[in-house]
Design an enzyme around this catalytic site. Structure first.
Site, short mmCIF file in Angstrom:
data_model
loop_
_atom_site.label_atom_id
_atom_site.label_comp_id
_atom_site.label_asym_id
_atom_site.label_seq_id
_atom_site.Cartn_x
_atom_site.Cartn_y
_atom_site.Cartn_z
N GLU A 1 4.13 10.80 -4.93
CA GLU A 1 3.40 9.82 -5.74
C GLU A 1 1.97 10.32 -5.96
O GLU A 1 1.22 10.52 -5.00
CB GLU A 1 3.37 8.47 -5.01
N GLY B 1 0.83 -1.20 0.00
CA GLY B 1 0.00 0.00 0.00
C GLY B 1 0.86 1.24 0.00
O GLY B 1 2.01 1.22 -0.46
N SER B 2 0.32 2.31 0.57
CA SER B 2 1.01 3.60 0.49
C SER B 2 2.13 3.71 1.53
O SER B 2 2.12 3.03 2.56
CB SER B 2 0.01 4.73 0.68
N GLU C 1 5.57 -3.34 0.95
CA GLU C 1 5.75 -3.01 -0.47
C GLU C 1 4.99 -1.71 -0.69
O GLU C 1 3.75 -1.70 -0.70
CB GLU C 1 5.16 -4.11 -1.37
P1 NAD Z 1 -3.40 2.46 1.30
O1 NAD Z 1 -2.13 2.48 2.08
O2 NAD Z 1 -4.33 3.58 1.47
O3 NAD Z 1 -4.23 1.15 1.61
C1 NAD Z 1 -3.70 -0.15 1.42
C2 NAD Z 1 -4.42 -1.10 2.35
O4 NAD Z 1 -4.12 -0.73 3.69
C3 NAD Z 1 -5.94 -1.08 2.23
O5 NAD Z 1 -6.44 -2.37 2.38
C4 NAD Z 1 -6.34 -0.20 3.39
O6 NAD Z 1 -7.66 -0.45 3.84
C5 NAD Z 1 -5.32 -0.60 4.43
N1 NAD Z 1 -5.09 0.40 5.48
C6 NAD Z 1 -5.22 1.74 5.41
N2 NAD Z 1 -4.93 2.29 6.62
C7 NAD Z 1 -4.59 1.27 7.44
C8 NAD Z 1 -4.19 1.20 8.80
N3 NAD Z 1 -4.08 2.29 9.56
N4 NAD Z 1 -3.91 -0.01 9.32
C9 NAD Z 1 -3.99 -1.12 8.57
N5 NAD Z 1 -4.40 -1.11 7.28
C10 NAD Z 1 -4.68 0.07 6.72
O7 NAD Z 1 -2.97 2.31 -0.23
P2 NAD Z 1 -3.94 2.23 -1.50
O8 NAD Z 1 -4.40 3.60 -1.84
O9 NAD Z 1 -4.95 1.15 -1.34
O10 NAD Z 1 -2.92 1.71 -2.63
C11 NAD Z 1 -2.12 2.54 -3.35
C12 NAD Z 1 -0.71 2.51 -2.83
O11 NAD Z 1 -0.20 1.19 -2.87
C13 NAD Z 1 0.25 3.32 -3.67
O12 NAD Z 1 1.11 4.04 -2.84
C14 NAD Z 1 1.01 2.27 -4.45
O13 NAD Z 1 2.29 2.68 -4.90
C15 NAD Z 1 1.10 1.18 -3.45
N6 NAD Z 1 1.37 -0.10 -4.09
C16 NAD Z 1 2.60 -0.66 -3.91
C17 NAD Z 1 2.90 -1.86 -4.56
C18 NAD Z 1 4.25 -2.52 -4.37
O14 NAD Z 1 4.33 -3.72 -4.58
N7 NAD Z 1 5.29 -1.80 -4.00
C19 NAD Z 1 1.96 -2.47 -5.37
C20 NAD Z 1 0.72 -1.86 -5.53
C21 NAD Z 1 0.43 -0.68 -4.88
#
Ligand code: NAD
Length: 489
Positions: free
Chosen positions: A381, A226-227, A248
């Site tokens: 990003e 995620g982010s 990641e």
């Molecule tokens: P996000 O971080 O907002 O959410 C990712 C996941 O984390 C979701 O399931 C969300 O519900 C959960 N989440 C959010 N807050 C949380 C918390 N406090 N505790 C536990 N879980 C929590 O990211 P997003 O908007 O869903 O995805 C986009 C991001 O993911 C971008 O930054 C992208 O670059 C990254 N990404 C990275 C890879 C990699 O392999 N490096 C691959 C795909 C996406």
């Protein structure tokens, strides 16, 4: 309208919150399904179920565990078309790309299944006579998995498949924008013979359900994609409880275009890298670092190709670029387009939300030129179809600009000069470098992940896939029959 409950111990069970959320098609705003929101108690039940399933699953020989995966891969292949269409409806990206997403899930399933007959440890020498030394890989226990929405099946599969073959059990929370494809993946695994409780699914917001997973004392490791922002928070929380965590995270991936590059090839690479998946890939090309000698030719060709892209519903065969995932993402991208203008970058094309005859969340493919490497649009990003062109005067400057970011996931250079290519391979700070190819297109038998702010040193897929989900044990077998003391003369 189908309503999904939580998957606990192999049964779809009611959550204890009485709350639901909707799963919306981002192109048409059609409601695809509703899902029940889990509570902390539901997460507790899911973790208990995963531990109850752990002894039998972890004692099943790995080649037998792998048979479930081989069967699942065959089912996924049979359903690839339906799953891809559902993914386009759920996530928005065009059918060719959702087919790729499902294919990647199939590929990692087969690759991980093969590990059932490998999972090699090491044998080595001993400093003492009649003593045998080796390492073996052991499962970790119950793993908490938290995934994003941009690869609705591939990313869950990248985590689930190696973790399963390694003998772990799982509590997973998919992103709330794209839970359906995770559900479909897990249904396939159950059909293929995965015992109840080995995977448990909970749904709901990251701040509550995700956080309950992160904080759960009986979850041994967190695998998160995620982010950066969320990743940092999770890492801090896991540090308190000494929980293992693999991250990641995001990227600000560059494509360098040298003055000896095949410009037409580079244009195609940038269009695919910047606007494929509507720019919503962690490996999306968001910075193009272009040699000033070819800047004008490249820019004109890129502009023409970008203007030819057709926005629309990803199910339509003519669509090149689908919607972005949700209104807050649309708002964020719009905000960054404004920031780019305020910072003094030149908006060459795009820059606004679009209305291709559909009610969903569309944004015009956007190019900024004359971008300074330190502007926010070159550093942060955006996760949308926005690309920043940064002019440079040579390779050294190009690599300096490339590395001037907190991220380090993917990278690329277009050049016909072999020395330039190898200098780039050596000097670019990133987990992945492509030569004469775009920043996207990872294959599952190579490790995937990044350096600096993109992660914490783990890699997914490839030979590292199993490593993420196992503990290494060193084993010493002393068959001398006497007390031998290492290091003691
Ligand atoms: P996000 O971080 O907002 O959410 C990712 C996941 O984390 C979701 O399931 C969300 O519900 C959960 N989440 C959010 N807050 C949380 C918390 N406090 N505790 C536990 N879980 C929590 O990211 P997003 O908007 O869903 O995805 C986009 C991001 O993911 C971008 O930054 C992208 O670059 C990254 N990404 C990275 C890879 C990699 O392999 N490096 C691959 C795909 C996406």
């Amino acid at each position: 309208m189908q309503q999904y409950k939580l998957l606990i111990n192999g049964e779809w069970t009611d959550s204890s919150t009485n709350e639901t959320f909707e799963n919306i098609n981002p192109a048409t705003l059609e409601n695809l399904a509703t899902l029940q929101v889990a509570s902390g108690d539901d997460v507790n039940r899911a973790v208990k179920s995963a531990w109850d399933a752990f002894p039998a699953w972890s004692e099943t020989p790995p080649p037998k565990r792998a048979m479930v995966l081989f069967k699942a891969a065959r089912i996924l292949e049979e359903r690839k078309e339906d799953l891809s269409a559902l993914m386009t409806r759920e996530m928005g990206k065009v059918l060719a790309e959702t087919r790729g997403d499902v294919q990647e899930a199939i590929d990692i399933t087969l690759y991980a299944a093969g590990e059932g007959r490998r999972m090699f440890g090491e044998t080595t020498t001993s400093e003492l006579k009649d003593k045998f030394c080796m390492t073996i890989l052991r499962p970790i226990g119950v793993i908490g998995m938290i995934t994003p929405w941009n690869f609705p099946m591939a990313i869950p599969a990248w985590k689930i498949m190696p973790a399963l073959v390694a003998g772990n059990t799982i509590v997973m929370k998919p992103a709330s924008d794209t839970p359906l494809l995770t559900i479909k993946l897990v249904e396939v695994l159950m059909e293929a013979g995965l015992p109840p409780g080995v995977i448990n699914l909970v749904f709901g917001p990251g701040g509550t359900v995700g956080s309950a997973i992160v904080h759960h004392p009986d979850i041994r490791a967190i695998s998160f994609t995620g982010s950066l922002e969320t990743g940092k928070w999770i890492m801090g929380e896991c540090a308190r409880s000494m929980k293992r965590v693999s991250l990641e995270l995001g990227g600000k991936n560059p494509i360098i275009i040298m003055d000896d590059a095949d410009i037409d090839l580079a244009v195609e690479g940038v269009v695919w890298g910047a606007f494929g998946t509507t720019g919503q890939r962690c490996t999306a090309a968001s910075r193009v670092i272009v040699h000033e000698n070819v800047k004008d030719e490249f820019t004109q060709k890129l502009l023409a190709r970008t203007r030819s892209l057709k926005l629309g519903d990803g199910l339509h065969p003519d669509t090149d670029v689908g919607p972005v995932i949700n209104p807050s993402q649309l708002e964020k991208i719009t905000k960054y387009a404004g920031i780019g203008k305020e910072e003094g970058a030149n908006l060459l094309t795009g820059g606004s939300p679009a209305k291709p005859g559909l009610p969903g969340y569309f944004f015009e493919p956007t190019i900024f030129t004359e971008v300074d490497q330190n502007m926010r649009i070159a550093q942060e990003e955006i996760f949308g179809p926005v690309v920043a062109l940064i002019p440079v005067s040579g390779l050294e400057e190009a690599i300096e600009v490339t590395n001037n970011t907190m991220y380090g996931l993917s990278s690329s250079i277009y050049t016909r000069n072999i020395s330039h290519a190898f200098k780039a391979i050596e000097k670019i700070e990133a987990g992945i470098t492509y030569i004469n190819a775009s920043t996207i297109g990872a294959e599952v038998h190579l490790p995937f992940g990044g350096v600096k702010g993109t992660g914490n040193g783990f890699r997914e897929a490839g030979t590292d896939a199993i490593r993420e989900f196992t503990e290494v044990k060193a084993v010493y077998v002393d068959y001398s029959g006497s007390l031998q003391k290492a290091q003691i003369d």
